[in-house]
Motif scaffolding. Sequence first.
Motif, PDB file in Angstrom:
ATOM      1  N   ARG A 127       8.056 -18.346   2.543  1.00  0.00           N
ATOM      2  CA  ARG A 127       7.306 -19.051   3.579  1.00  0.00           C
ATOM      3  C   ARG A 127       7.062 -18.104   4.752  1.00  0.00           C
ATOM      4  NH1 ARG A 127      12.272 -20.726   3.422  1.00  0.00           N
ATOM      5  NH2 ARG A 127      11.808 -22.506   2.129  1.00  0.00           N
ATOM      6  N   THR A 128       6.146 -18.519   5.595  1.00  0.00           N
ATOM      7  CA  THR A 128       5.915 -17.820   6.853  1.00  0.00           C
ATOM      8  C   THR A 128       6.180 -18.828   7.953  1.00  0.00           C
ATOM      9  OG1 THR A 128       4.288 -16.371   5.833  1.00  0.00           O
ATOM     10  CG2 THR A 128       4.232 -16.550   8.223  1.00  0.00           C
ATOM     11  N   ARG A 129       7.078 -18.497   8.856  1.00  0.00           N
ATOM     12  CA  ARG A 129       7.483 -19.432   9.914  1.00  0.00           C
ATOM     13  C   ARG A 129       6.940 -18.997  11.270  1.00  0.00           C
ATOM     14  NH1 ARG A 129      13.273 -22.038   9.048  1.00  0.00           N
ATOM     15  NH2 ARG A 129      13.377 -21.954   6.797  1.00  0.00           N
ATOM     16  N   ARG A 130       6.476 -19.960  12.048  1.00  0.00           N
ATOM     17  CA  ARG A 130       6.005 -19.728  13.411  1.00  0.00           C
ATOM     18  C   ARG A 130       7.214 -19.584  14.329  1.00  0.00           C
ATOM     19  NH1 ARG A 130       3.397 -17.540  16.933  1.00  0.00           N
ATOM     20  NH2 ARG A 130       2.525 -18.664  18.667  1.00  0.00           N
ATOM     21  N   VAL A 131       7.209 -18.541  15.147  1.00  0.00           N
ATOM     22  CA  VAL A 131       8.251 -18.327  16.155  1.00  0.00           C
ATOM     23  C   VAL A 131       7.551 -18.076  17.481  1.00  0.00           C
ATOM     24  CG1 VAL A 131      10.018 -17.518  14.530  1.00  0.00           C
ATOM     25  CG2 VAL A 131       8.444 -15.858  15.528  1.00  0.00           C
ATOM     26  N   GLY A 132       8.207 -17.479  18.447  1.00  0.00           N
ATOM     27  CA  GLY A 132       7.585 -17.188  19.733  1.00  0.00           C
ATOM     28  C   GLY A 132       6.579 -16.047  19.647  1.00  0.00           C
ATOM     29  N   ASP A 133       5.942 -15.748  20.760  1.00  0.00           N
ATOM     30  CA  ASP A 133       4.927 -14.702  20.808  1.00  0.00           C
ATOM     31  C   ASP A 133       5.557 -13.314  20.766  1.00  0.00           C
ATOM     32  OD1 ASP A 133       2.893 -16.591  20.988  1.00  0.00           O
ATOM     33  OD2 ASP A 133       3.058 -16.681  23.173  1.00  0.00           O
ATOM     34  N   ALA A 134       4.995 -12.442  19.958  1.00  0.00           N
ATOM     35  CA  ALA A 134       5.412 -11.044  19.827  1.00  0.00           C
ATOM     36  C   ALA A 134       6.864 -10.888  19.367  1.00  0.00           C
ATOM     37  CB  ALA A 134       5.169 -10.286  21.130  1.00  0.00           C
ATOM     38  N   PRO A 135       7.235 -11.489  18.216  1.00  0.00           N
ATOM     39  CA  PRO A 135       8.620 -11.371  17.755  1.00  0.00           C
ATOM     40  C   PRO A 135       8.960  -9.955  17.317  1.00  0.00           C
ATOM     41  CG  PRO A 135       7.279 -12.362  16.050  1.00  0.00           C
ATOM     42  CD  PRO A 135       6.404 -12.221  17.263  1.00  0.00           C
ATOM     43  N   ARG A 136      10.189  -9.554  17.605  1.00  0.00           N
ATOM     44  CA  ARG A 136      10.719  -8.238  17.235  1.00  0.00           C
ATOM     45  C   ARG A 136      12.197  -8.377  16.906  1.00  0.00           C
ATOM     46  NH1 ARG A 136       6.847  -4.599  16.105  1.00  0.00           N
ATOM     47  NH2 ARG A 136       5.646  -3.953  17.874  1.00  0.00           N
ATOM     48  N   SER A 137      12.750  -7.330  16.365  1.00  0.00           N
ATOM     49  CA  SER A 137      14.188  -7.137  16.183  1.00  0.00           C
ATOM     50  C   SER A 137      14.931  -8.324  15.570  1.00  0.00           C
ATOM     51  CB  SER A 137      14.838  -6.787  17.528  1.00  0.00           C
ATOM     52  OG  SER A 137      14.170  -5.714  18.141  1.00  0.00           O
ATOM     53  N   PRO A 138      14.556  -8.762  14.364  1.00  0.00           N
ATOM     54  CA  PRO A 138      15.299  -9.864  13.760  1.00  0.00           C
ATOM     55  C   PRO A 138      16.740  -9.448  13.449  1.00  0.00           C
ATOM     56  CG  PRO A 138      13.863  -8.877  12.141  1.00  0.00           C
ATOM     57  CD  PRO A 138      13.554  -8.217  13.463  1.00  0.00           C
ATOM     58  N   VAL A 139      17.648 -10.387  13.628  1.00  0.00           N
ATOM     59  CA  VAL A 139      19.060 -10.169  13.349  1.00  0.00           C
ATOM     60  C   VAL A 139      19.564 -11.360  12.542  1.00  0.00           C
ATOM     61  CG1 VAL A 139      21.357  -9.942  14.373  1.00  0.00           C
ATOM     62  CG2 VAL A 139      19.395  -8.870  15.482  1.00  0.00           C
ATOM     63  N   VAL A 140      20.320 -11.085  11.479  1.00  0.00           N
ATOM     64  CA  VAL A 140      20.891 -12.141  10.643  1.00  0.00           C
ATOM     65  C   VAL A 140      22.361 -12.320  10.997  1.00  0.00           C
ATOM     66  CG1 VAL A 140      21.425 -12.851   8.279  1.00  0.00           C
ATOM     67  CG2 VAL A 140      19.303 -11.603   8.750  1.00  0.00           C
ATOM     68  N   ASP A 141      22.755 -13.562  11.276  1.00  0.00           N
ATOM     69  CA  ASP A 141      24.166 -13.885  11.493  1.00  0.00           C
ATOM     70  C   ASP A 141      24.791 -14.069  10.109  1.00  0.00           C
ATOM     71  OD1 ASP A 141      26.595 -15.356  11.706  1.00  0.00           O
ATOM     72  OD2 ASP A 141      25.977 -16.149  13.655  1.00  0.00           O
ATOM     73  N   PRO A 142      25.731 -13.209   9.704  1.00  0.00           N
ATOM     74  CA  PRO A 142      26.293 -13.294   8.358  1.00  0.00           C
ATOM     75  C   PRO A 142      27.111 -14.562   8.107  1.00  0.00           C
ATOM     76  CG  PRO A 142      27.445 -11.619   9.623  1.00  0.00           C
ATOM     77  CD  PRO A 142      26.311 -12.101  10.470  1.00  0.00           C
ATOM     78  N   GLY A 143      27.576 -15.215   9.157  1.00  0.00           N
ATOM     79  CA  GLY A 143      28.353 -16.438   8.989  1.00  0.00           C
ATOM     80  C   GLY A 143      27.493 -17.673   8.779  1.00  0.00           C
ATOM     81  N   THR A 144      26.471 -17.826   9.615  1.00  0.00           N
ATOM     82  CA  THR A 144      25.609 -19.014   9.544  1.00  0.00           C
ATOM     83  C   THR A 144      24.331 -18.764   8.750  1.00  0.00           C
ATOM     84  OG1 THR A 144      24.389 -18.443  11.551  1.00  0.00           O
ATOM     85  CG2 THR A 144      26.399 -19.783  11.819  1.00  0.00           C
ATOM     86  N   HIS A 145      23.977 -17.497   8.572  1.00  0.00           N
ATOM     87  CA  HIS A 145      22.729 -17.071   7.925  1.00  0.00           C
ATOM     88  C   HIS A 145      21.499 -17.409   8.769  1.00  0.00           C
ATOM     89  CE1 HIS A 145      25.055 -15.927   4.446  1.00  0.00           C
ATOM     90  NE2 HIS A 145      25.645 -17.096   4.522  1.00  0.00           N
ATOM     91  N   ASN A 146      21.713 -17.777  10.040  1.00  0.00           N
ATOM     92  CA  ASN A 146      20.584 -17.961  10.952  1.00  0.00           C
ATOM     93  C   ASN A 146      19.979 -16.596  11.246  1.00  0.00           C
ATOM     94  OD1 ASN A 146      21.038 -20.705  11.175  1.00  0.00           O
ATOM     95  ND2 ASN A 146      22.100 -20.562  13.134  1.00  0.00           N
ATOM     96  N   VAL A 147      18.669 -16.583  11.499  1.00  0.00           N
ATOM     97  CA  VAL A 147      17.963 -15.360  11.865  1.00  0.00           C
ATOM     98  C   VAL A 147      17.463 -15.548  13.298  1.00  0.00           C
ATOM     99  CG1 VAL A 147      16.034 -13.825  11.339  1.00  0.00           C
ATOM    100  CG2 VAL A 147      17.266 -14.975   9.486  1.00  0.00           C
ATOM    101  N   TYR A 148      17.678 -14.533  14.125  1.00  0.00           N
ATOM    102  CA  TYR A 148      17.262 -14.587  15.517  1.00  0.00           C
ATOM    103  C   TYR A 148      16.210 -13.510  15.753  1.00  0.00           C
ATOM    104  CZ  TYR A 148      21.576 -17.221  15.913  1.00  0.00           C
ATOM    105  OH  TYR A 148      22.568 -18.157  15.738  1.00  0.00           O
ATOM    106  N   THR A 149      15.140 -13.873  16.497  1.00  0.00           N
ATOM    107  CA  THR A 149      14.133 -12.881  16.881  1.00  0.00           C
ATOM    108  C   THR A 149      14.003 -12.871  18.401  1.00  0.00           C
ATOM    109  OG1 THR A 149      12.258 -14.427  16.758  1.00  0.00           O
ATOM    110  CG2 THR A 149      12.805 -13.192  14.750  1.00  0.00           C
TER     111      THR A 149
END
Length: 131
Positions: free
Chosen positions: A91-113
């Motif tokens: 899938r392609t998910r909408r996030v905020g404007d100009a996303p960069r530097s994704p990080v995966v939390d290995p415990g929750t598997h959440n992705v932060y941009t």
Amino acid sequence: MIDTGFAVITGRLYAPIPIGGEFDWTGGKVAAIEPSTDTDTDTDTDTGPYPVEFEGGGDSAIDPARQMLYITNFSGGTVSEINLETMELVRTRRVGDAPRSPVVDPGTHNVYTSDGLSHSISVIEPETSCR
């Protein structure tokens, strides 16, 4: 050029390959490479060496436990999710404007941009249907 976000999972190297500019891709493909032989693992000549394509692109991160690749689309404000086990765009998910530097939390598997132009941080929670 191979951007951040490549990883070896079960003896195979997965790497996003950009198409377009250095800082704002117009698209890309994902390579699955067998490091011991330095060959691409895709043998389907119809799809070529890179069986999955995505729009946009920028920074990337991998969640090895779920075998998911996340690639930001700086211009489009989206994140592409690619299943590395099936080599398919999930899938392609909408996030905020100009996303960069994704990080995966290995415990929750959440992705932060980090969404530069909207001055925010987006959180992508994993789908339960995915691994």
